[in-house]
Design a protein around this motif. Structure first.
Motif, PDB file in Angstrom:
ATOM      1  N   GLY B  79       0.800  -1.212   0.000  1.00  0.00           N
ATOM      2  CA  GLY B  79       0.000   0.000   0.000  1.00  0.00           C
ATOM      3  C   GLY B  79       0.833   1.263   0.000  1.00  0.00           C
ATOM      4  N   GLY B  80       0.152   2.406  -0.118  1.00  0.00           N
ATOM      5  CA  GLY B  80       0.818   3.704  -0.096  1.00  0.00           C
ATOM      6  C   GLY B  80       0.507   4.440   1.196  1.00  0.00           C
ATOM      7  N   SER B  81       1.069   5.640   1.336  1.00  0.00           N
ATOM      8  CA  SER B  81       0.865   6.403   2.570  1.00  0.00           C
ATOM      9  C   SER B  81      -0.498   7.070   2.582  1.00  0.00           C
ATOM     10  CB  SER B  81       1.939   7.474   2.690  1.00  0.00           C
ATOM     11  OG  SER B  81       1.682   8.527   1.769  1.00  0.00           O
ATOM     12  N   ASN B  82      -1.015   7.433   1.398  1.00  0.00           N
ATOM     13  CA  ASN B  82      -2.249   8.190   1.282  1.00  0.00           C
ATOM     14  C   ASN B  82      -2.218   9.493   2.056  1.00  0.00           C
ATOM     15  OD1 ASN B  82      -4.007   6.657  -0.477  1.00  0.00           O
ATOM     16  ND2 ASN B  82      -3.834   5.060   1.051  1.00  0.00           N
ATOM     17  N   LEU B  83      -1.030  10.069   2.212  1.00  0.00           N
ATOM     18  CA  LEU B  83      -0.940  11.362   2.870  1.00  0.00           C
ATOM     19  C   LEU B  83      -1.099  12.453   1.820  1.00  0.00           C
ATOM     20  CD1 LEU B  83       2.017  10.508   5.244  1.00  0.00           C
ATOM     21  CD2 LEU B  83      -0.359  10.908   5.902  1.00  0.00           C
ATOM     22  N   GLY B  84      -1.863  13.481   2.200  1.00  0.00           N
ATOM     23  CA  GLY B  84      -2.110  14.582   1.276  1.00  0.00           C
ATOM     24  C   GLY B  84      -0.928  15.532   1.220  1.00  0.00           C
ATOM     25  N   PRO B  85      -0.826  16.326   0.140  1.00  0.00           N
ATOM     26  CA  PRO B  85       0.349  17.161  -0.092  1.00  0.00           C
ATOM     27  C   PRO B  85       0.524  18.298   0.917  1.00  0.00           C
ATOM     28  CG  PRO B  85      -1.337  17.610  -1.740  1.00  0.00           C
ATOM     29  CD  PRO B  85      -1.794  16.415  -0.966  1.00  0.00           C
ATOM     30  N   THR B  86      -0.553  18.673   1.631  1.00  0.00           N
ATOM     31  CA  THR B  86      -0.403  19.778   2.586  1.00  0.00           C
ATOM     32  C   THR B  86      -0.390  19.295   4.037  1.00  0.00           C
ATOM     33  OG1 THR B  86      -2.797  20.053   2.602  1.00  0.00           O
ATOM     34  CG2 THR B  86      -1.554  21.445   1.073  1.00  0.00           C
ATOM     35  N   ASN B  87      -0.478  17.991   4.229  1.00  0.00           N
ATOM     36  CA  ASN B  87      -0.551  17.439   5.582  1.00  0.00           C
ATOM     37  C   ASN B  87       0.757  17.697   6.346  1.00  0.00           C
ATOM     38  OD1 ASN B  87      -0.649  15.768   7.827  1.00  0.00           O
ATOM     39  ND2 ASN B  87      -1.788  14.163   6.742  1.00  0.00           N
ATOM     40  N   PRO B  88       0.684  18.374   7.508  1.00  0.00           N
ATOM     41  CA  PRO B  88       1.921  18.688   8.263  1.00  0.00           C
ATOM     42  C   PRO B  88       2.706  17.429   8.641  1.00  0.00           C
ATOM     43  CG  PRO B  88       0.009  19.791   9.237  1.00  0.00           C
ATOM     44  CD  PRO B  88      -0.522  18.919   8.151  1.00  0.00           C
ATOM     45  N   ASP B  89       2.013  16.345   8.978  1.00  0.00           N
ATOM     46  CA  ASP B  89       2.718  15.101   9.327  1.00  0.00           C
ATOM     47  C   ASP B  89       3.536  14.608   8.137  1.00  0.00           C
ATOM     48  OD1 ASP B  89       1.451  15.242  11.702  1.00  0.00           O
ATOM     49  OD2 ASP B  89      -0.042  13.688  11.262  1.00  0.00           O
TER      50      ASP B  89
END
Lengths: 564, 191
Positions: B79-89
């Motif tokens: 799978g992938g991280s699925n983190l959004g481009p503006t997410n501080p984490d």
């Protein structure tokens, strides 16, 4: 020119070039003309004989609808039982995967029956071989064939001078499977196998890495399943991360083949419309309207992804880099964007990059694509959705020039416009009500913790999930923790309504059109195959989508974009 | 009654055709080309050491590293991280990866880091990095293995893959597993 952009152009042109002859062939299949695939007919006759179907029996729209719904109920029940009691059929289950929780089984059974393939489970850890093949692979054929058959019924209804016979649903569904989907799936599956997509029943294999670690690598009958998930606008991958996985999509060549497979049948059905009714010019106009939207969306998404993430530049990285989070090096940002637009346009829902990690405007384009849901569209149902927009546009254009609107020689009257308007409104209703419920839920109960991302992007995750369900798409902003009872039931209901009402409505429209007396074409009739009508059509599509969805898009992707 | 019979018989016969016979036939055909149908396995001394297109985690200073992976290259649950481009984490995670790269490659400048070396792929098994991603690691490997920088640059160059048919898709990709196998060979020949 940039080789990545060249790749995008190649994929689009090849899709169009292949869709044209396929459209011609499909018309022959629908009509029952002689084709090279006639060697399938003994098999089809055997199945018809065993089930007591007379494939030549003419049926009107209500009889066809009853047939469609009846067989779809069987699809759902079989899938639900097989999933809920997965551990009870122990063969083809080498890893011993257990039963599914009832709401997850409900959601997934609905999802595959409705050609959505929203996946709240992960393929390699949640589903046995039995489930993957006898439930998912099977439904990917027959749910796609349901859509194609419904579209063929629509064609016949529009062609009828007078008479209520639309053709025979069972016959059309079976032949869509055996003569359209199966041959294409065999070819694509072979291409995938040759390029290193696993095609075995080996389960987990132990690998000792160069650094001496032991890792488990999951394989399985990937190639045949990926082939049909791409062709039937299904999208339900064999592995959790879908076509980003090296076994589902090993290299750039397979990526070309799989991306063409997404677009092929939806495009071919537009051409088939032209061949079936002998209105090629009109079909070309429809195709042009869809393609203008498609190319514009691809251009925006590609340029946004290739421009990359501005926040990275602030960290000191070189400014000319693309956004690679959730993407594969072998495909690159351009091919990932093309795939994203293709898969959301056609309600396929497979992915070769993680949509959740796309830049805000690119993700917004994917949303808009599904909100319109008629740019080529899902196999069969995409054209049906587009047809509803055509009815509305004909009505509006008729009002503008002060004439009774007519379509293909039949008068459009109050009944047809009412049904079309209801179907058009249904889509935003499902999406916005679903998103509102979810937003309320998470704000009142932050401990649910669905969201993988905070703020505007978190809202986009919920909006995307509902949009994907209503459009029967199946892709996701996969960060959303969606395997909860709330999401399983909510999206299950949305998928059901979003699938069957937009089939029932248009069939009712053509049912009533088919029975009407034709009106003679005069100089006062609305000329459909003209650029002017094309412009009206694009305007209607964009205005409906923009008016209904702009506030939601402003709260999600647009707001996120302006935080950069 | 009639429609029940139709639903059952048509339903089950399509299950047999498309849920059993079709996939079985394709697996059967795959038996004719077992190497491809098994996902292009790579064996060394009779042991399965990987698959051509399935990335592996490399963490020792002796090897070229792969991209970061949201699942640590676990090929049984991808799978992938699925983190959004503006997410501080997400941005903090990326900053951490930049810092790690700089720590192990002291002469490396931030603006020379290619973006794939600090982002995770969609499937978590990306077998490739860019040529630039390999070149920035050469100094570390040369030092740890006592190899010539020039020879390593040459090795990376040789393993750099061109676009499909020379025209379509990304250029200058390097398959990390194949590169590291060649690296082991090079080192063995030198000693």
């Amino acid at each position: 020119m940039n080789t990545e952009i060249l790749g995008v152009i190649l994929i689009f042109l090849l899709s169009v070039a292949l869709a044209w002859p396929l459209g011609k062939y499909m018309v022959k299949v629908f009509r029952g003309d002689k084709t090279w695939s006639d060697f399938m007919s003994p098999l089809e006759r055997l199945v018809f004989k065993l089930s007591g179907i007379d494939p030549n029996q003419p049926m009107d729209w209500k009889q066809n609808l009853k047939a469609l719904l009846g067989i779809n109920i069987f699809f759902f029940l079989f899938a639900f039982i097989a999933l809920a009691f997965q551990s009870l059929h122990p063969f083809w289950n080498p890893v011993g995967i257990g039963n599914w929780e009832p709401t997850l089984a409900f959601n997934t059974a609905v999802s595959f029956t409705t050609n959505t393939n929203l996946q709240h489970y992960s393929g390699e850890t949640g589903a046995s071989y039995f489930t993957q093949l006898l439930v998912f692979c099977w439904l990917q054929f027959v749910s796609a064939a349901t859509g194609i058959a419904a579209c063929a019924l629509l064609f016949q209804g529009l062609k009828n001078k007078t008479g209520s016979n639309l053709g025979n649903f069972y016959n059309l569904m079976m032949k869509s499977c055996t003569r359209i989907l199966l041959p294409l799936a065999i070819v694509l599956s072979l291409i995938l196998t040759i390029n290193g997509s696993t095609t075995n029943f080996d389960g987990l294999q132990e690998v000792t890495t160069l650094e001496g670690e032991t890792i488990q690598v999951a394989g399985g009958p990937t190639a045949p399943m990926v082939a049909i998930k791409q062709l039937g606008t299904n999208g339900g991958g064999y592995f959790g991360p879908n076509s980003t996985h090296p076994f589902e999509n090993p290299n750039y060549l397979t990526n070309i083949a799989e991306n063409i497979a997404i677009l092929l049948i939806p495009m071919a059905l537009v051409f088939a419309f032209g061949f079936y009714l002998n209105r090629k010019k009109l079909a070309m106009l429809f195709f042009a309207v869809m393609s203008i939207l498609f190319i514009a969306f691809v251009a925006i998404s590609v340029s946004e992804e290739m421009n990359g993430n501005p926040a990275f530049t602030e960290m000191g990285l070189a400014a000319n880099q693309s956004n690679m989070e959730g993407k594969e090096v072998r495909f690159g940002p351009a091919a990932s964007s093309l795939w994203g637009v293709s898969t959301t346009a056609t309600s396929n829902g497979s992915v070769n990059s993680m949509h959740d990690s796309h830049t805000p405007l690119s993700g917004g384009i994917f949303l808009l694509d599904m909100m319109i849901n008629a740019v080529y569209g899902g196999v069969g149902v995409g054209f049906i959705n587009f047809f509803v927009f055509v009815i509305v546009a004909v009505f509006i254009a008729g009002q503008m020039i002060g004439r009774t609107p007519d379509l293909l020689g039949k008068k459009i009257e109050a009944r047809e416009v009412k049904i079309a308007a209801l179907v058009v409104i249904l889509h935003p209703l499902l999406i916005l009500v679903g998103t509102a419920l979810a937003s309320y839920g998470i704000v009142q109960n932050p401990e649910y913790g669905w969201l993988n991302n905070p703020s505007f992007h978190g809202f986009s995750e919920m909006l995307y999930e509902n949009t994907s369900a209503a459009a029967n798409n199946g892709s996701g902003f996969e960060g959303l923790g969606d395997n909860t009872q709330f999401w399983n039931i909510l999206t299950g209901i949305i998928m059901l309504l979003g699938r069957y009402l937009p089939i029932i409505g248009p069939l009712a429209i053509v049912g009533s059109l088919a029975a009407k007396k034709p009106v003679p074409t005069t100089s006062g009739s609305l000329q459909l195959d003209s650029p002017a009508f094309g412009a009206v059509l694009i305007s209607v599509i964009l205005i409906v989508a923009a008016l209904a969805f702009f506030p939601a898009l402003a709260l999600g992707p647009l707001a996120e974009y302006f935080t950069f | 009654m009639k429609s029940l019979r139709i639903a059952l018989v048509l339903g089950f016969s399509t299950i047999i055709l498309f849920g059993v016979l079709y996939p079985m036939a394709m697996v059967g055909i795959g038996k004719a080309i077992p190497h491809q149908a098994n996902g292009l396995p790579i064996e060394k001394d009779g042991k399965l050491i990987g698959f051509e297109n399935v990335g592996q985690p490399f963490s020792s200073s002796q090897y070229f590293w792969s991209r970061p992976s949201a699942v640590g290259y676990d090929a049984s649950s991808t799978g992938g991280s699925n983190l959004g481009p503006t997410n501080p984490d997400f941005l903090a995670l990326v900053q951490g990866r930049i810092d790690t790269l700089i720590k192990y490659h002291p002469k490396l400048k931030v603006e020379d880091i290619p973006v794939e070396m600090i982002t995770a792929s969609g499937g978590g098994l990306d077998p490739h990095i860019t040529k630039q991603g390999a070149l920035i690691q050469v100094s570390r490997i040369a030092e740890n293995r006592g190899l010539e920088v020039e020879a390593l640059n040459q090795l990376v160059e040789e393993h750099s893959e061109s676009p499909f048919l020379g025209l379509f898709g990304p250029s200058d990709r390097v398959n990390v597993l194949k590169l590291n196998l060649a690296l082991d060979e090079l080192a063995a020949n030198q000693n």
